[in-house]
Design an enzyme around this catalytic site. Structure first.
Site, short mmCIF file in Angstrom:
data_model
loop_
_atom_site.label_atom_id
_atom_site.label_comp_id
_atom_site.label_asym_id
_atom_site.label_seq_id
_atom_site.Cartn_x
_atom_site.Cartn_y
_atom_site.Cartn_z
CD GLU A 13 0.12 0.29 -7.92
OE1 GLU A 13 -0.15 -0.96 -8.04
OE2 GLU A 13 -0.10 1.25 -8.51
C1 LIG Z 1 8.37 6.98 -4.78
C2 LIG Z 1 7.12 6.64 -3.82
C3 LIG Z 1 5.99 6.77 -4.66
C4 LIG Z 1 4.45 6.71 -4.08
N1 LIG Z 1 3.44 7.37 -4.57
C5 LIG Z 1 2.39 7.34 -3.87
C6 LIG Z 1 1.17 7.93 -4.50
O1 LIG Z 1 1.44 8.35 -5.67
N2 LIG Z 1 0.07 8.15 -3.76
C7 LIG Z 1 -0.15 7.61 -2.59
O2 LIG Z 1 -0.96 7.76 -1.89
N3 LIG Z 1 0.97 6.96 -1.69
C8 LIG Z 1 2.04 7.14 -2.44
N4 LIG Z 1 3.25 6.20 -2.02
C9 LIG Z 1 3.48 5.66 -0.76
C10 LIG Z 1 3.39 4.18 -0.62
O3 LIG Z 1 2.16 3.79 -1.01
C11 LIG Z 1 3.64 4.05 0.95
O4 LIG Z 1 5.06 4.23 1.06
C12 LIG Z 1 3.30 2.55 1.32
O5 LIG Z 1 2.01 2.50 1.31
C13 LIG Z 1 3.98 2.14 2.79
O6 LIG Z 1 4.07 3.19 3.60
P1 LIG Z 1 5.18 3.78 4.64
O7 LIG Z 1 6.18 4.11 3.43
O8 LIG Z 1 4.69 4.82 5.30
O9 LIG Z 1 5.68 2.50 5.06
P2 LIG Z 1 5.22 1.84 6.62
O10 LIG Z 1 3.64 1.73 6.55
O11 LIG Z 1 5.87 2.77 7.69
O12 LIG Z 1 5.70 0.46 6.57
C14 LIG Z 1 6.99 0.30 6.94
C15 LIG Z 1 7.37 -1.36 6.98
O13 LIG Z 1 6.34 -2.01 7.73
C16 LIG Z 1 5.88 -2.87 7.08
N5 LIG Z 1 4.45 -3.36 7.64
C17 LIG Z 1 3.63 -2.14 7.87
N6 LIG Z 1 2.23 -3.02 8.53
C18 LIG Z 1 2.90 -4.27 8.56
C19 LIG Z 1 1.91 -5.33 9.03
N7 LIG Z 1 1.02 -5.27 9.38
N8 LIG Z 1 2.49 -6.55 8.98
C20 LIG Z 1 3.79 -6.79 8.55
N9 LIG Z 1 4.47 -5.56 8.03
C21 LIG Z 1 4.14 -4.37 7.94
C22 LIG Z 1 5.57 -2.64 5.57
O14 LIG Z 1 5.75 -3.55 4.78
C23 LIG Z 1 7.07 -1.83 5.54
O15 LIG Z 1 7.98 -2.77 5.30
C24 LIG Z 1 4.72 6.28 -2.75
C25 LIG Z 1 5.79 5.95 -2.04
C26 LIG Z 1 7.06 6.25 -2.46
C27 LIG Z 1 8.16 5.75 -1.81
#
Ligand SMILES: Cc1cc2nc3c(=O)[nH]c(=O)nc-3n(C[C@H](O)[C@H](O)[C@H](O)COP(=O)(O)OP(=O)(O)OC[C@H]3O[C@@H](n4cnc5c(N)ncnc54)[C@H](O)[C@@H]3O)c2cc1C
Length: 831
Positions: free
Chosen positions: A502
């Site tokens: 989220e």
């Molecule tokens: C257990 C679990 C349940 C989930 N459930 C759902 C679900 O039901 N439906 C769904 O759609 N998604 C779901 N998600 C996805 C979740 O919302 C994403 O993992 C999240 O949006 C982050 O994306 P990412 O993991 O690809 O990280 P990335 O986007 O690759 O981010 C990596 C890091 O970079 C940082 N970052 C990225 N952009 C910036 C910026 N501009 N400035 C500073 N920092 C930045 C982030 O904060 C993070 O620390 C789930 C994820 C998990 C792990």
């Protein structure tokens, strides 16, 4: 001498007028009066008077004559503003416009109306909601244990799945007319917090269908037909929903998803139908592996112009039954030690009819706005409530453990070293729960608090993580060795999930809280941006001019207020009527910080312009100040709402001091790193004219908080209210509760024995059973001896850790069927 006096009056007058945000005519009159006095008393040479007089005339026109002002000044500035304004994508605009501004607007104004905050009604449960918490929630909590879901079922047990479907847990946010429970946001939050205090898989399984997903989207945007069919099925658990937004290549930047739906004709139920051919690849989708209804976000494209001129129609949300041909779903991820259902799904050129778009064809391309609006409310509840519930359990249990567990003949909770993390746990928890309740209450008042929900999500989950860390450190090996009697490991290992979902926390802090807050909550910036984007030249000129000049006065006012309040230690700031005397100074100091934040924000935006968006470290710190002001607001509101409980005051004081100290550090961080050093110099003089006044909460305050956690009291019960408390010594938490009471009872008896030894009425040998000797010497009674024995028995249960067979059960599970097979390995083997 007279000139110096005159100059002093001019400076004081300037700050006074700025402080009260005086109107243009008041400035004009004041300057004219100052010049007249200078002329009469011959304080300035005639040439200087002439120059100042001409300047006054020039200034009086723009200050008091808007039509001329627009032509001479504002229109030119509007053109300049249009050129330097950073470009904003459609999705950015929709994110900024989504939701509502509430108390965050006050905090950004420099003049928070505390009376307004204190008048906000405290959220309350209906009788039906209270009954649900006391019965259905208690029952379901008693049906699960963390250990069994994690290690035996690797999911919720089937009877628990059935129970939550039958009792309506999956339809808490669905209105009663559609068969749901129709709970308030506050009741929803209370349920989530309670379940979180028992079992991670339970709370996530219940939380997700009640959060952003098909249920919520249908309630707000569904067609009547969609609502009539799907909502009753979702409410009764006949459909299990999931919502798929995240793609492998688009995580935090979800709007960049490559998933596509091409508008086309296709065959559906034997007929040629208008619909979309959808191709997607999603991952991390909670409940995905068991879902029957897949909520899917993708970008809709209309290359054949079946719907109109536009090709890129925008992000769109659809509901797809998972049994629909072409939907690949069912495999699972393993998110740390959590066993809630979570996994990938995909589809390649899957045809779906138009009626599966949420809201039908008119809602094509409106998906991002829908998601942002729903996120504002959902984010205010799910993770803040989960983390507060988890933190309540850990704080209560670890506080008890720290009294029962003794080392060096002393309960570990009485060591100063342990007091420090205990105090942090208590202080953080008090403010976390206050923030959760205030934010959920805002949703019940009809707000969609976009910025405040981001603050609640970030700060409550970060505090939850700190509490899990502190709990682990205090418990030592007891927290590390896994097993049914470990009540910390699951929370400790799974807390990073809350941090990531989220809106991942680093992104939320760096980009969203201030980035969105500064534009959304600022009284003038959004109006200026709207004017710059307005195609109607006259309207744009009028709106921009009004906003700009009000903005200039706003900046001057906040600068003067921050400086004057800094000089007088905020004593001149107003205090809302009737607040607790012990909190009066906090309101004054927070008003000072609010003015300083407004001033610093405006200077940052003015000096750095669009570059501020890339200066994430500055933006994050500005967001921290706003966040700490919100946390303090919630904490003070809670203290009043709970009837100013004198016994709880240490928690309130610790939480406010800690947050104000953090806000001060964030101010310092912005000013020390401000790229323009001259501006930084002025900022420092204005914000901290007499230096930095705030300190970390004192050791004495920490001591008082820690003491509240290590013995039973009404304060401890209020602090941890609403969690599930199992009974009996066979449960790790139940055993701590019993052991804590027994330890206190035994302490009194042991004190009697020690006193007898000291007085010489009882003589014992080294290693001798002293309580038994005391009984024999009639110093204590048989009942008292029983108390000591029971305390020792329960303490032994509490400190016990689990052990297992030497291979940890590996031999029993070493078979093809029992071993999970990662898809990557399966593919390699096939190749
Ligand atoms: C257990 C679990 C349940 C989930 N459930 C759902 C679900 O039901 N439906 C769904 O759609 N998604 C779901 N998600 C996805 C979740 O919302 C994403 O993992 C999240 O949006 C982050 O994306 P990412 O993991 O690809 O990280 P990335 O986007 O690759 O981010 C990596 C890091 O970079 C940082 N970052 C990225 N952009 C910036 C910026 N501009 N400035 C500073 N920092 C930045 C982030 O904060 C993070 O620390 C789930 C994820 C998990 C792990």
């Amino acid at each position: 001498m007279l000139t110096i006096f005159w100059l002093a009056i001019v400076v004081v007058g300037f700050f006074a007028l700025a402080y009260i945000n005086a109107a243009g005519w008041a400035w004009t009159l004041a300057i004219a009066a100052a010049l007249a006095a200078a002329a009469l008393l011959h304080l300035l040479p005639p040439l200087a008077l002439l120059v100042f007089g001409a300047a006054l005339l020039l200034l009086a026109i723009p200050l008091n004559w808007p039509t001329l002002r627009r032509k001479l000044i504002s229109d030119a500035l509007l053109n300049g503003f249009r050129k330097v304004m950073p470009p904003m994508s459609q999705t950015e605009r929709e994110a900024i416009e989504a939701g509502t501004v509430w108390w965050d607007g006050d905090l950004f104004s420099g003049r928070p109306d505390w009376a307004k905050l204190l008048a906000v009604p405290q959220p309350k449960l209906t009788a039906a909601e209270q009954y649900f918490l006391d019965h259905d929630c208690e029952e379901v909590c008693a049906m699960v244990t963390e250990w069994e879901t994690m290690h035996v079922h690797r999911d919720l047990p089937p009877q628990v799945w059935q129970f939550i479907k039958d009792r309506g847990f999956l339809g808490m946010i669905i209105p009663k007319e559609y068969g749901g429970l129709g709970f308030s946001a506050f009741a929803h939050s209370e349920v989530v917090a309670k379940l979180a205090s028992r079992c991670g898989a339970l709370v996530v399984t219940v939380m997700v269908p009640n959060s952003l997903g098909p249920g919520e989207l249908l309630v707000h945007y569904g067609t009547d037909e969609q609502k009539r069919y799907f909502l009753p099925r979702l409410a009764k658990g006949l459909e299990i929903p999931c919502f798929a937004l995240t793609s492998p290549m688009a995580g935090s930047d979800a709007a960049a998803m490559p998933d596509r739906g091409i508008v086309c004709m296709g065959e559906f139920e034997g007929r040629q139908t208008l619909g979309l051919r959808v191709t997607w690849d999603k991952r991390y989708i909670t409940l995905g592996p068991v879902a029957t209804l897949l909520g899917l976000a993708f970008r809709a494209l209309d290359p054949d112009h079946l719907l109109g001129d536009k090709v890129d129609l925008g992000i769109t949300c659809a509901m797809i039954p998972t049994r629909h041909p072409g939907v690949n779903i069912g495999r699972r991820h393993m998110p740390l030690t959590a066993v809630f259902q979570n996994g990938p799904n995909s589809g390649d050129d899957v045809f779906i009819p138009m009626q599966w778009i949420i809201g039908g064809q008119p809602m094509i391309g409106r998906g991002w706005r829908m998601l942002m609006e729903c996120l504002a409310a959902g984010r205010a509840i799910s993770l803040p409530s989960t983390n507060t519930g988890m933190a309540k359990l850990l704080t209560r249990a670890v506080g008890g453990y720290a009294r029962v567990r003794s080392q060096f003949k002393t309960p570990i909770g009485k060591f100063e070293g342990i007091e420090e993390p205990l105090a942090r746990m208590g202080g953080y928890l008090y403010s976390m729960d206050a923030t959760r309740v205030l934010t959920a209450g805002a949703v019940d008042l009809g707000e969609k608090p976009a910025v405040l929900s981001a603050i609640a999500k970030y700060h409550i989950t970060e505090r939850g993580r700190q509490i899990a860390n502190d709990a682990m450190d205090i418990a030592g090996g007891k927290g590390i060795c896994m097993g049914p009697s470990n009540f910390i490991a699951a929370a400790y290992t799974q807390v990073p999930i809350s941090i990531t979902v989220e809106g991942a926390n680093i992104l939320t802090r760096s980009l969203i809280i201030f980035g969105q807050g500064a534009i959304r909550c600022h009284p003038y910036v959004l109006k200026e941006i709207a004017a710059a984007n307005d195609g109607d030249a006259t309207r744009a000129s009028i709106t921009f001019d009004a906003a700009l000049f009000a903005h200039v006065r706003f900046v001057l006012s906040n600068m003067a207020r921050a400086f004057v309040m800094g000089l007088c230690g905020s004593h001149c700031a107003q205090v809302p009527a009737g607040v607790a005397p012990e909190t009066r100074r906090y309101y004054q100091q927070l008003t000072r910080f609010s003015s300083a934040l407004a001033f610093l924000s405006d200077v940052s935006m003015g000096v750095l312009g669009g570059a501020l968006k890339r200066k994430e470290k500055l933006s994050a710190r500005l967001g921290d100040i706003l966040s700490m002001l919100y946390v303090c607001s919630a904490t003070l509101k809670r203290y009043e709402a709970e009837g100013r409980q004198a016994a709880d005051a240490p928690l309130m004081h610790w939480a406010v001091w800690d947050a104000m100290y953090k806000a001060q550090n964030a101010f310092e961080g912005v000013i020390s790193n401000f790229p323009n050093r001259i501006v930084a110099f002025v900022l420092r003089r204005m914000v901290f004219p007499l230096g930095r006044p705030y300190m970390v909460p004192s050791d004495q305050a920490g001591h008082e908080v820690a003491r509240l956690l290590i013995e039973p009291s009404a304060t401890r019960d209020r602090l941890t209210a609403g969690i599930y408390l199992p009974h009996g010594e066979s449960d790790a938490i139940g055993a701590i509760e019993l052991a804590l009471a027994a330890t206190l009872a035994a302490e009194a008896v042991e004190a009697k024995v020690r006193a007898a030894i000291k007085a010489g009425t009882l003589v014992t040998q080294a290693g001798e059973d002293r309580p038994a000797a005391a009984l024999a010497a009639a110093i204590i009674t048989a009942d008292e001896l029983a108390l000591v024995r029971r305390a020792a028995h329960l303490a032994e249960i509490v400190v016990r850790v689990d052990d297992f067979e030497q291979d940890l059960g590996a031999a029993a599970s070493r078979s093809e069927i029992a071993m999970p097979r990662p898809a990557t390995i399966t593919h390699k083997a096939a190749a």
